[in-house]
Write an enzyme that holds these catalytic residues in place. Structure first.
Site, mmCIF file in Angstrom:
data_model
loop_
_atom_site.group_PDB
_atom_site.id
_atom_site.type_symbol
_atom_site.label_atom_id
_atom_site.label_comp_id
_atom_site.label_asym_id
_atom_site.label_seq_id
_atom_site.Cartn_x
_atom_site.Cartn_y
_atom_site.Cartn_z
ATOM 1 N N ASP A 294 -6.049 -40.480 -47.671
ATOM 2 C CA ASP A 294 -5.358 -41.597 -48.306
ATOM 3 C C ASP A 294 -4.008 -41.416 -48.281
ATOM 4 O OD1 ASP A 294 -6.925 -44.072 -50.420
ATOM 5 O OD2 ASP A 294 -4.627 -43.676 -50.323
ATOM 6 N N CYS B 150 -14.595 -58.587 -54.555
ATOM 7 C CA CYS B 150 -15.343 -59.263 -53.236
ATOM 8 C C CYS B 150 -15.493 -60.663 -53.098
ATOM 9 C CB CYS B 150 -16.599 -58.431 -53.137
ATOM 10 S SG CYS B 150 -16.314 -56.738 -52.687
HETATM 11 C C1 UDX Z 1 -20.474 -57.481 -54.942
HETATM 12 C C2 UDX Z 1 -21.577 -57.457 -54.304
HETATM 13 O O1 UDX Z 1 -22.792 -57.600 -55.175
HETATM 14 C C3 UDX Z 1 -21.722 -56.465 -53.076
HETATM 15 O O2 UDX Z 1 -22.852 -56.329 -52.331
HETATM 16 C C4 UDX Z 1 -20.416 -56.412 -52.308
HETATM 17 O O3 UDX Z 1 -20.405 -55.159 -51.729
HETATM 18 C C5 UDX Z 1 -19.296 -56.299 -53.251
HETATM 19 O O4 UDX Z 1 -19.210 -57.451 -54.092
HETATM 20 P P1 UDX Z 1 -19.146 -56.157 -57.215
HETATM 21 O O5 UDX Z 1 -18.319 -57.188 -57.024
HETATM 22 O O6 UDX Z 1 -19.323 -55.061 -57.598
HETATM 23 O O7 UDX Z 1 -20.500 -56.523 -55.956
HETATM 24 O O8 UDX Z 1 -20.333 -57.235 -58.410
HETATM 25 P P2 UDX Z 1 -21.546 -57.813 -58.504
HETATM 26 O O9 UDX Z 1 -22.334 -56.822 -59.146
HETATM 27 O O10 UDX Z 1 -22.145 -58.467 -57.402
HETATM 28 O O11 UDX Z 1 -21.203 -58.995 -59.775
HETATM 29 C C6 UDX Z 1 -20.183 -59.797 -59.215
HETATM 30 C C7 UDX Z 1 -19.851 -60.931 -60.143
HETATM 31 O O12 UDX Z 1 -20.743 -61.669 -60.568
HETATM 32 C C8 UDX Z 1 -19.423 -60.056 -61.569
HETATM 33 O O13 UDX Z 1 -18.278 -60.934 -62.356
HETATM 34 C C9 UDX Z 1 -20.527 -60.647 -62.293
HETATM 35 O O14 UDX Z 1 -20.529 -60.613 -63.629
HETATM 36 C C10 UDX Z 1 -21.154 -61.797 -61.839
HETATM 37 N N1 UDX Z 1 -22.521 -62.290 -61.845
HETATM 38 C C11 UDX Z 1 -23.394 -61.429 -61.183
HETATM 39 C C12 UDX Z 1 -22.881 -63.402 -62.755
HETATM 40 O O15 UDX Z 1 -22.115 -64.063 -63.099
HETATM 41 N N2 UDX Z 1 -24.235 -63.625 -62.492
HETATM 42 C C13 UDX Z 1 -25.298 -62.924 -62.036
HETATM 43 O O16 UDX Z 1 -26.276 -63.261 -62.305
HETATM 44 C C14 UDX Z 1 -24.771 -61.854 -61.403
#
Ligand code: UDX
Length: 454
Positions: free
Chosen positions: A33, A283
């Protein structure tokens, strides 16, 4: 099983989880990095991010792991070089490729003195077609350094790990996607991922034997699109259930029962159907906006993608509306925000709904107090008007309303009776993740407002 010499460029979430899991599987891994502080911390055994289990694995595999700020020796030594640098979003939603371009040229410069083949694996989320662009930059870098035809292949291997379970997701993914044009590179990737595909190892995380993990081979562009399409679909699923929840509130239906009822249909599936204050993180917001910008570049106006983002923005505003319905003016009212990170088990505040909600509340004249098990300090820096306390009950004490923003386990298990007794009228609890039992909340002397439920 062959042990590979792996290089990983970028020691963020994706790079660290990739490096740690590949070292765990017996490969030698060098993480590079350009951030010298980050590398110095890693060398001291300190993790620059909060991610459960990652520190333990890095410590366990320390003999197979190296850290450096120099790209050159990493490229020289590697058989497989993962690129996991940031691809942030520009103002207009487009993807900023400056870091990845710099790395690609750097790889090219080093390759000018090397004959052995190198597989360059892109893990960063990049616009469709970037694999070819990266190849071009690598070749240009080689030529600039006086080299001829560089011996490398570019592969797209999108990352699907979730923060908070990054290591588990790396070792036990739902699928592995390999996008490449070169058969040789595909074979190297198959060999590298063989233990993950065959699940021929046990870990403390999950000792159960599993079915083989599907490994899908596609062309480069399709692999790059799979990443965007996956995240956009998941964000759509959440925005969809949030829209349904809003309609449930008007019609008297219960969004949780509705989610259960539709989720039992195998074609829909029950996951990612939790209604609430909406999604954030590094993401979903970035990828939904980027996919829209990419399609616009080709003259295609996406209809669903902006709607998905708009529903999400609206959910943040719904929190304010729910507070106003019971508190009326928010001026001078004390509101406690419980949980601040964008989701539990992470300290990440990128695009966290908490920050937007805190700013909006401040704009309405409310006194906003926040608590988070790990992200408090950083949240306080991001929104200076947000007063950070170190205990959930301290946040709740004297508050007119509390909002559950992030469903950390300790917040799900909060002592509701104590919370109710500490608040002042109207003692409103806005359940931003639909995790509490409304009856228990009411029995504790509080008003309950969830999303799409009574
Ligand atoms: C996401 C994808 O799941 C992952 O595959 C990708 O590589 C990166 O983006 P991440 O951002 O770590 O992962 O979180 P994730 O668990 O997917 O949740 C994303 C957001 O959605 C969070 O803010 C969470 O609170 C929200 N969420 C998730 C909801 O509001 N409702 C749900 O049912 C699920």
């Amino acid at each position: 099983m062959k042990e590979f010499e792996i290089g990983v460029v970028g020691a963020g979430y994706v790079g660290l989880a990739t490096g740690a899991s590949l070292a765990y599987l017996g490969n030698r891994v060098t993480l590079m990095d350009k951030d010298a502080q980050r590398i110095a911390a890693l060398k001291r055994g300190e993790l620059p991010i909060f991610e459960p289990g990652l520190g333990e694995v890095l410590a366990k595999c320390s003999k197979r792991l190296n850290f450096t700020v120099d790209l050159d020796p990493v490229v020289q030594a590697a058989e497989v070089l993962f690129v996991a640098v940031g691809t942030p979003m520009a103002e207009d939603g487009s993807v900023d490729l400056s870091d990845i371009s710099e790395v690609a040229r750097g790889i090219g410069r080093t390759l000018s003195g090397r004959d052995r083949p190198l597989v360059v694996v892109n893990k960063s989320t990049v616009p469709v077609g970037s694999g070819d662009y990266i190849s071009m930059l690598i070749q240009e870098g080689t030529e600039e350094s006086g080299g001829g035809e560089a011996n490398f292949q570019v592969v797209s291997n999108p990352e699907f790990l979730r923060e908070g379970s990054a290591l588990y997701d790396s070792l036990y993914p739902d699928r592995i996607v390999i996008g490449a044009d070169s058969r040789q590179a595909i074979e190297v990737m198959r060999e590298l991922y063989r233990p993950v595909v065959e699940q021929s190892f046990a870990t403390e995380l999950d000792p159960r034997p599993k079915n083989a993990v599907p490994l899908l081979v596609t062309d480069l562009a399709s692999a790059e699109m799979i990443k965007y399409a996956s995240n956009a679909f998941l964000a759509t699923k959440i925005s969809f259930i949030n829209e349904i929840a809003n309609i449930c509130e008007l019609t008297g239906a219960d969004a949780r029962s509705v989610a259960q009822g539709i989720g039992l249909d195998a074609r829909i599936g029950s996951r990612f159907l939790n209604a609430g204050i909406g999604w954030g993180g590094s993401c979903f917001p970035k990828d939904v906006a980027a996919l829209r910008a990419i399609s616009a570049e080709y003259g295609y106006e996406a209809i669903m993608l902006p709607a998905v983002a708009e529903v999400n923005e609206r959910q943040h505003k719904r929190v304010i509306e729910k507070l106003q319905q019971e508190l009326h003016t928010l001026r001078g009212k004390r509101v406690a925000l419980l949980g601040l990170s964008f989701k539990p088990n992470t300290d990440d505040l990128r695009e966290a709904p908490s920050l937007k909600i805190a700013s909006k509340l401040d704009g309405c004249g409310a006194r906003v107090v926040g608590y988070d098990p790990v992200a408090g300090k950083a949240a306080g820096r991001a929104v200076p008007e947000l007063v950070i306390v170190h205990d959930p009950y301290e946040a709740i004490e004297g508050a007119h309303a509390a909002v559950l923003i992030t469903e950390w386990q300790e917040l799900k298990e909060i002592d509701l009776k104590r919370a109710g007794s500490l608040m002042q009228e109207p003692r409103l609890l806005v359940d931003g993740r639909n995790v509490y039992d409304p009856r228990k909340v009411r029995d504790s002397g509080m008003l309950y407002r969830g999303f799409g439920r009574e």
